[in-house]
Design an enzyme around this catalytic site. Structure first.
Site, PDB file in Angstrom:
ATOM      1  N   GLY A 139      19.204 101.971  10.099  1.00 12.87           N
ATOM      2  CA  GLY A 139      17.739 102.345  11.104  1.00 12.87           C
ATOM      3  C   GLY A 139      15.963 101.669   9.927  1.00 12.87           C
TER       4      GLY A 139
ATOM      5  N   ALA B 207      24.675 102.484  15.957  1.00 17.90           N
ATOM      6  CA  ALA B 207      25.542 103.920  15.363  1.00 17.90           C
ATOM      7  C   ALA B 207      25.539 104.642  16.234  1.00 17.90           C
ATOM      8  CB  ALA B 207      24.251 104.735  14.776  1.00 17.90           C
TER       9      ALA B 207
ATOM     10  N   SER C 177      17.527 106.921   9.686  1.00 15.04           N
ATOM     11  CA  SER C 177      16.177 107.248  10.412  1.00 15.04           C
ATOM     12  C   SER C 177      16.054 106.137  11.742  1.00 15.04           C
ATOM     13  CB  SER C 177      15.218 106.281   9.500  1.00 15.04           C
ATOM     14  OG  SER C 177      13.601 105.855   9.564  1.00 15.04           O
TER      15      SER C 177
ATOM     16  N   LEU D 100      15.439 111.959  10.133  1.00 17.51           N
ATOM     17  CA  LEU D 100      14.328 111.863  10.421  1.00 17.51           C
ATOM     18  C   LEU D 100      13.985 112.491  11.628  1.00 17.51           C
ATOM     19  CD1 LEU D 100      11.407 110.837   8.854  1.00 17.51           C
ATOM     20  CD2 LEU D 100      13.178 109.526   8.296  1.00 17.51           C
TER      21      LEU D 100
ATOM     22  N   TYR E 213      11.035 115.320  14.711  1.00 18.26           N
ATOM     23  CA  TYR E 213      10.046 115.403  15.063  1.00 18.26           C
ATOM     24  C   TYR E 213       9.934 116.892  15.962  1.00 18.26           C
ATOM     25  CZ  TYR E 213       5.979 114.239  17.921  1.00 18.26           C
ATOM     26  OH  TYR E 213       4.156 114.349  18.998  1.00 18.26           O
TER      27      TYR E 213
ATOM     28  N   TYR F 174       8.131 113.022  25.194  1.00 16.62           N
ATOM     29  CA  TYR F 174       9.205 112.886  24.952  1.00 16.62           C
ATOM     30  C   TYR F 174       9.846 114.110  25.380  1.00 16.62           C
ATOM     31  CZ  TYR F 174      11.126 112.214  19.793  1.00 16.62           C
ATOM     32  OH  TYR F 174      11.682 111.667  19.256  1.00 16.62           O
TER      33      TYR F 174
ATOM     34  N   SER G 126       5.873 103.065  15.127  1.00 19.38           N
ATOM     35  CA  SER G 126       6.403 102.313  14.753  1.00 19.38           C
ATOM     36  C   SER G 126       6.836 101.755  15.804  1.00 19.38           C
ATOM     37  CB  SER G 126       7.804 103.307  14.506  1.00 19.38           C
ATOM     38  OG  SER G 126       7.739 103.816  15.562  1.00 19.38           O
ATOM     39  N   ARG G 127       7.420 100.737  15.889  1.00 14.19           N
ATOM     40  CA  ARG G 127       8.007  99.981  17.275  1.00 14.19           C
ATOM     41  C   ARG G 127       8.736 100.719  18.531  1.00 14.19           C
ATOM     42  NH1 ARG G 127      10.633  94.462  18.255  1.00 14.19           N
ATOM     43  NH2 ARG G 127      11.365  95.243  19.478  1.00 14.19           N
TER      44      ARG G 127
HETATM   45  P1  NAI Z   1      11.184 102.433  14.368  1.00 13.35           P
HETATM   46  O1  NAI Z   1      11.743 101.415  15.481  1.00 13.35           O
HETATM   47  O2  NAI Z   1      11.185 101.627  12.682  1.00 13.35           O
HETATM   48  O3  NAI Z   1      13.346 102.543  14.056  1.00 13.35           O
HETATM   49  C1  NAI Z   1      14.039 103.020  14.587  1.00 13.35           C
HETATM   50  C2  NAI Z   1      15.275 101.981  14.435  1.00 13.35           C
HETATM   51  O4  NAI Z   1      16.164 102.838  15.318  1.00 13.35           O
HETATM   52  C3  NAI Z   1      14.979 101.055  14.518  1.00 13.35           C
HETATM   53  O5  NAI Z   1      15.437 100.452  14.126  1.00 13.35           O
HETATM   54  C4  NAI Z   1      16.139 100.724  15.975  1.00 13.35           C
HETATM   55  O6  NAI Z   1      16.712  99.252  15.614  1.00 13.35           O
HETATM   56  C5  NAI Z   1      17.241 101.635  14.899  1.00 13.35           C
HETATM   57  N1  NAI Z   1      18.055 102.079  16.315  1.00 13.35           N
HETATM   58  C6  NAI Z   1      18.403 102.321  18.027  1.00 13.35           C
HETATM   59  N2  NAI Z   1      19.398 102.451  18.059  1.00 13.35           N
HETATM   60  C7  NAI Z   1      20.384 102.315  17.003  1.00 13.35           C
HETATM   61  C8  NAI Z   1      21.797 101.842  17.094  1.00 13.35           C
HETATM   62  N3  NAI Z   1      22.277 102.071  18.387  1.00 13.35           N
HETATM   63  N4  NAI Z   1      22.561 101.795  15.972  1.00 13.35           N
HETATM   64  C9  NAI Z   1      21.916 101.303  14.925  1.00 13.35           C
HETATM   65  N5  NAI Z   1      20.410 101.740  14.686  1.00 13.35           N
HETATM   66  C10 NAI Z   1      19.823 101.932  16.046  1.00 13.35           C
HETATM   67  O7  NAI Z   1      11.070 103.380  14.344  1.00 13.35           O
HETATM   68  P2  NAI Z   1      10.754 105.210  13.611  1.00 13.35           P
HETATM   69  O8  NAI Z   1       9.828 105.826  14.735  1.00 13.35           O
HETATM   70  O9  NAI Z   1       9.865 104.607  12.070  1.00 13.35           O
HETATM   71  O10 NAI Z   1      11.626 106.046  13.740  1.00 13.35           O
HETATM   72  C11 NAI Z   1      12.286 106.388  13.019  1.00 13.35           C
HETATM   73  C12 NAI Z   1      13.494 107.079  12.561  1.00 13.35           C
HETATM   74  O11 NAI Z   1      11.385 108.996  12.906  1.00 13.35           O
HETATM   75  C13 NAI Z   1      13.434 108.162  14.606  1.00 13.35           C
HETATM   76  O12 NAI Z   1      14.645 108.922  13.884  1.00 13.35           O
HETATM   77  C14 NAI Z   1      12.459 108.793  15.404  1.00 13.35           C
HETATM   78  O13 NAI Z   1      12.908 109.270  15.504  1.00 13.35           O
HETATM   79  C15 NAI Z   1      11.257 109.496  13.466  1.00 13.35           C
HETATM   80  N6  NAI Z   1      10.697 109.940  13.537  1.00 13.35           N
HETATM   81  C16 NAI Z   1       9.213 109.437  14.368  1.00 13.35           C
HETATM   82  C17 NAI Z   1       8.275 109.216  14.619  1.00 13.35           C
HETATM   83  C18 NAI Z   1       6.417 108.672  14.953  1.00 13.35           C
HETATM   84  O14 NAI Z   1       6.082 109.385  15.259  1.00 13.35           O
HETATM   85  N7  NAI Z   1       7.174 107.210  15.043  1.00 13.35           N
HETATM   86  C19 NAI Z   1       7.769 110.970  14.270  1.00 13.35           C
HETATM   87  C20 NAI Z   1       9.086 111.528  13.771  1.00 13.35           C
HETATM   88  C21 NAI Z   1       9.973 111.336  13.520  1.00 13.35           C
END
Ligand code: NAI
Length: 286
Positions: A9, A74, A120, A170, A172, A182, A222-223
């Site tokens: 991720g 994934a 992630s 990760l 939430y 959400y 994040s994105r």
């Molecule tokens: P991010 O955009 O950096 O990471 C999400 C990643 O998931 C991206 O790189 C995307 O390409 C990848 N992805 C999506 N579908 C996929 C698939 N089928 N197979 C492989 N990769 C896939 O964003 P973020 O926010 O850092 O997210 C990382 C984790 O953190 C997630 O689980 C998110 O729910 C969690 N999180 C984020 C919060 C926030 O406010 N940004 C708060 C709490 C948890």
């Protein structure tokens, strides 16, 4: 030898995955990443052209070395699961071996074993819709990409994880408190992820001496979060209401991840650990 980590991720330098990679690299780990197939090209190109060099800087001044980038989707466990339209999609046809099973096999062939597995990633196509308006398809897609993806990753990587290793994901707080906005079943997906953390901690602990925890992180721009649409509001809400009135840095989640997968946390497993400036403890918005 240093530890080897596979972080699923990472597709840019803004998210939690990148920050976790950096914290683990700073602690001496070798970094492998899994990047969503449609995002692979731009991520690899940016990495190669030095676009991330500034954010690759580690505390000692050296640059984080991403030893290998693996294409990954994934939501597919093995090639038999991939539908025709995805197989023939231009962005997918250019890469190979990106189902979970194949990625684990490739990592095994390349390196033999890993010590740390990080999940992630999340995706919910109907995240902007209230649960009451979410379709079955959207709900199941959210669970598939955001919860089962972790079960599958651990299932396939556990056999190549060295005993004493650890895994994190990760999550939430929308899993346990209603967070309007959400939607699309993402809150349900996070609830499943947290429950699975406890069950997987038991099973992976007994089977492979592997610890399993999840970090409940506060809001980060994040994105993925920007796609949900109200992230700026959440960051502001947190700033106003949390015990610690400061911006939450991705590095703070990265550092907690490094702790949780290190021997310093050798008795912690099955836990949801909050890294949110304390917001989860509040019962009244002020
Ligand atoms: P991010 O955009 O950096 O990471 C999400 C990643 O998931 C991206 O790189 C995307 O390409 C990848 N992805 C999506 N579908 C996929 C698939 N089928 N197979 C492989 N990769 C896939 O964003 P973020 O926010 O850092 O997210 C990382 C984790 O953190 C997630 O689980 C998110 O729910 C969690 N999180 C984020 C919060 C926030 O406010 N940004 C708060 C709490 C948890």
């Amino acid at each position: 030898r240093g530890k080897r980590a596979f972080i699923a991720g990472v597709a840019d330098d803004n998210g939690y995955g990148w920050a976790i990679a950096k914290a683990l690299a700073a602690a001496g780990a070798e970094i492998l990443v899994g990047t969503w197939v449609p995002a692979l090209n731009i991520f690899e190109t940016s990495l190669r052209r030095g676009k991330f060099d500034e954010s690759r800087k580690l505390p000692d001044g050296s640059l984080m070395d991403v030893v290998k980038v693996y294409p990954l989707d994934a939501v597919y466990d093995s090639p038999e699961d991939v539908p025709e339209d995805v197989k023939s999609n231009k962005r997918y046809a250019g890469s190979s071996n990106w189902t979970v099973k194949e990625v684990a096999e490739t990592v095994k062939n390349d390196f033999g074993s890993i010590d740390i597995l990080v999940h992630s990633l999340a995706n919910g196509p109907e995240v902007t819709k209230p649960l009451l308006e979410t379709s079955r398809r959207g709900y199941l897609a959210a669970i598939s990409a955001s919860s089962y993806s972790y079960v599958s990753l651990l299932q396939h990587f556990l056999p190549i994880m060295n005993p004493g290793g650890a895994s994190i994901s990760l999550t939430y707080i929308a899993s346990e408190r209603a967070i309007p906005g959400y939607g699309g079943g993402m809150s349900s997906a996070k609830a499943a992820l947290e429950s699975d953390t406890r069950v997987l901690a038991f099973e992976a602990g007994r089977k492979g001496k592997i610890r399993v925890n999840t970090i409940s992180a506060g809001p980060l721009g994040s994105r993925a979060a920007k796609a949900i649409g109200f992230i700026e509001k959440m960051i502001e809400y947190s700033y106003v209401n949390a015990p610690l009135q400061k911006e939450l840095l991705a590095d703070e989640v990265g550092n907690t991840a490094a702790f949780l997968v290190s021997p310093l946390a050798s008795a912690i497993t099955g836990s949801t650990v909050y890294v949110d400036n304390g917001l989860n403890t509040m019962g009244l918005a002020v």
